[in-house]
Design a protein around this motif. Structure first.
Motif, PDB file in Angstrom:
ATOM      1  N   PRO A   9       0.810  -1.227   0.000  1.00 20.35           N
ATOM      2  CA  PRO A   9       0.000   0.000   0.000  1.00 20.35           C
ATOM      3  C   PRO A   9       0.841   1.273   0.000  1.00 20.35           C
ATOM      4  O   PRO A   9       0.331   2.345  -0.330  1.00 20.35           O
ATOM      5  N   SER A  54       5.187  -3.855   4.781  1.00 21.65           N
ATOM      6  CA  SER A  54       3.786  -4.228   4.572  1.00 21.65           C
ATOM      7  C   SER A  54       3.629  -5.544   3.823  1.00 21.65           C
ATOM      8  O   SER A  54       2.507  -6.052   3.691  1.00 21.65           O
ATOM      9  N   ASP A 139      -8.459 -16.187   9.738  1.00 22.77           N
ATOM     10  CA  ASP A 139      -8.760 -15.175   8.723  1.00 22.77           C
ATOM     11  C   ASP A 139      -7.472 -14.495   8.277  1.00 22.77           C
ATOM     12  O   ASP A 139      -6.722 -13.958   9.106  1.00 22.77           O
ATOM     13  N   ILE A 141      -5.862 -11.479   6.869  1.00 20.28           N
ATOM     14  CA  ILE A 141      -6.180 -10.058   6.671  1.00 20.28           C
ATOM     15  C   ILE A 141      -5.000  -9.308   6.050  1.00 20.28           C
ATOM     16  O   ILE A 141      -4.962  -8.078   6.058  1.00 20.28           O
ATOM     17  N   SER A 142      -4.043 -10.039   5.490  1.00 20.71           N
ATOM     18  CA  SER A 142      -2.803  -9.431   5.000  1.00 20.71           C
ATOM     19  C   SER A 142      -3.060  -8.323   3.982  1.00 20.71           C
ATOM     20  O   SER A 142      -2.381  -7.278   4.002  1.00 20.71           O
ATOM     21  N   ASN A 143      -4.005  -8.517   3.086  1.00 23.61           N
ATOM     22  CA  ASN A 143      -4.262  -7.518   2.041  1.00 23.61           C
ATOM     23  C   ASN A 143      -4.933  -6.262   2.572  1.00 23.61           C
ATOM     24  O   ASN A 143      -4.973  -5.243   1.874  1.00 23.61           O
ATOM     25  N   LYS A 144      -5.442  -6.332   3.783  1.00 24.40           N
ATOM     26  CA  LYS A 144      -6.126  -5.174   4.370  1.00 24.40           C
ATOM     27  C   LYS A 144      -5.198  -4.318   5.222  1.00 24.40           C
ATOM     28  O   LYS A 144      -5.583  -3.234   5.653  1.00 24.40           O
ATOM     29  N   MET A 145      -3.977  -4.825   5.474  1.00 23.56           N
ATOM     30  CA  MET A 145      -3.088  -4.187   6.438  1.00 23.56           C
ATOM     31  C   MET A 145      -1.818  -3.656   5.784  1.00 23.56           C
ATOM     32  O   MET A 145      -1.345  -4.173   4.778  1.00 23.56           O
ATOM     33  N   TYR A 203       0.869  -1.005  12.817  1.00 20.43           N
ATOM     34  CA  TYR A 203      -0.078  -1.675  11.930  1.00 20.43           C
ATOM     35  C   TYR A 203      -1.239  -0.729  11.666  1.00 20.43           C
ATOM     36  O   TYR A 203      -1.813  -0.155  12.604  1.00 20.43           O
ATOM     37  N   ALA A 205      -4.634   0.211   8.643  1.00 21.10           N
ATOM     38  CA  ALA A 205      -5.397  -0.183   7.461  1.00 21.10           C
ATOM     39  C   ALA A 205      -4.670   0.277   6.199  1.00 21.10           C
ATOM     40  O   ALA A 205      -4.098   1.376   6.154  1.00 21.10           O
ATOM     41  N   ALA A 206      -4.662  -0.572   5.180  1.00 19.10           N
ATOM     42  CA  ALA A 206      -3.881  -0.319   3.975  1.00 19.10           C
ATOM     43  C   ALA A 206      -4.144   1.060   3.372  1.00 19.10           C
ATOM     44  O   ALA A 206      -3.204   1.748   2.953  1.00 19.10           O
ATOM     45  N   GLU A 207      -5.394   1.486   3.375  1.00 21.59           N
ATOM     46  CA  GLU A 207      -5.738   2.753   2.723  1.00 21.59           C
ATOM     47  C   GLU A 207      -5.230   3.983   3.474  1.00 21.59           C
ATOM     48  O   GLU A 207      -5.211   5.080   2.933  1.00 21.59           O
TER      49      GLU A 207
END
Length: 370
Positions: A9, A54, A139, A141-145, A203, A205-207
């Motif tokens: 990200p 990331s 779960d 969540i790698s792509n969200k972080m 850590y 959120a990716a955005e």
């Protein structure tokens, strides 16, 4: 068909650094350096550096039996964790080889976050999925972080300048705080790292990763903060004798051989690999990970063979010229009979055998800032 290389990200941030050099690392396009490995290494040792890590993987483990599950899957004692604490641990195969080394964060009694190596995300997820018990939910969540690592003696000062309060600045090692606001974003901040220095991992959120990066870089300007890449991350962890999966740890190298026995609690209830590791401990280690320093001129590199007289006794796992100490150093997995400080052995470098000496590790230890 060629698989597309992945980007973190924070990839758009890289455009602001004209001297950056990126490489393909485990399928990710990541900066090996922003300005230069030596300069970034020195900055982390003396002031502070900010890393984009990331590409690491994050899993959530949720359920009434989450602790029981992690006790079964990992070598350390998860029951020792309280809310807000983190733990370094390993996952092993039944024969004692290492699936991966990782961090566990206890959020609540039935909710944990695991942080795993980027190259092992899919493998680790499948390994965990195959062994689920009870009501446990796994779960990815790698792509969200996104994950930023702020390291160095000035790391606390950087966070203070970013408006972070004492509850975070005074965290003990391997403790964390959740819902910490940085640049308007909610983050989890832990006092952990992979450099041998004081520091924090953040850590988010990716955005919101870019906002946090820019806020920290701005806050750190007066404290000597620089962006740092994978090159410095590797030399820093090497000097501190922190293992790298695939080199000091692997499916064929056990935690005991790698000198990570402190994180293997053989007195706890059964976990995968316990029988093999207990047997290995009782029978005595045939191989050990040691530090070596070159006597003759040369730099030991990964997989270079090591000899005693004409007998092959092991190989280098990692090696470089230490940016801090200016010495040609290596980590090596060798026969236990020769794993004593002062032992002289031979490293084969470009078909020539050169002398090296077994030395104590870690090569570098930080001095707490006054």
């Amino acid at each position: 068909m060629t698989e597309l290389i992945r980007k973190t990200p924070l990839y758009p941030v890289y455009a602001g650094y004209p001297g950056i050099r990126c490489i393909d690392f485990s399928g990710w396009e990541l900066p090996v350096q922003f300005s230069g490995i030596q300069a970034e290494h020195d900055a982390v040792r003396r002031q502070a550096g900010l890393f984009d890590v990331s590409h690491m993987g994050e899993f959530m483990i949720i359920g009434q039996f989450a602790e029981d599950f992690l006790q079964k899957m990992t070598t350390n004692d998860v029951s020792r964790l309280a809310d807000g604490q983190a733990q370094y641990t390993l996952m092993c195969y039944p024969d004692g080889g290492v699936v991966d080394d990782l961090l566990i964060y206890r959020l609540t009694a039935d909710q944990y976050m695991l942080v795993v190596n980027a190259s092992n995300i899919d493998k680790d997820f499948e390994w965990l999925r195959e062994h689920l018990i009870g009501d446990v939910i796994l779960d990815n969540i790698s792509n969200k972080m996104a994950l930023l690592s702020l390291q160095g003696p000035n790391a606390t000062a950087v966070l203070a300048s970013a408006g972070i309060g004492a509850a975070v600045l005074e965290l003990a090692p391997f403790h964390f705080r959740n819902e910490v606001t940085i640049a308007g974003a909610s983050t989890l901040v832990s006092r952990t790292g992979y450099t041998g220095e004081d520091g924090f991992e953040i850590y988010v959120a990716a955005e919101r990763a870019g906002d946090v990066w820019h806020a920290l870089m701005a806050a750190g300007e007066m404290h000597g903060l620089v962006p740092a890449g994978l090159g410095a991350r590797d030399t820093l962890r090497f000097e501190a004798r922190l293992p790298l999966y695939g080199q000091e740890l692997s499916k064929t190298i056990t935690p005991l051989e790698a000198g990570a026995g402190y994180f293997v609690k053989l007195d706890k209830e059964m976990f995968i690999g316990r029988d093999a590791l207990l047997r290995q401990k009782n029978e005595g280690l045939r191989r050990k990970l040691v530090g070596i320093e070159m006597i003759d001129r040369g730099i030991p590199r990964s997989h270079y063979p090591i000899y005693m007289n004409d007998s092959l006794i092991g190989e280098v796992t990692s090696g470089t010229q230490s940016p801090t100490l200016k010495r040609n150093l290596g980590l090596a997995l060798i026969d236990s009979d020769y794993a004593y400080p002062g032992t002289v052995l031979w490293v084969e470098i470009r078909f020539k055998r050169l002398r090296a000496e077994v030395v104590k590790t870690p090569f570098y230890k930080r001095h707490p800032k006054e």
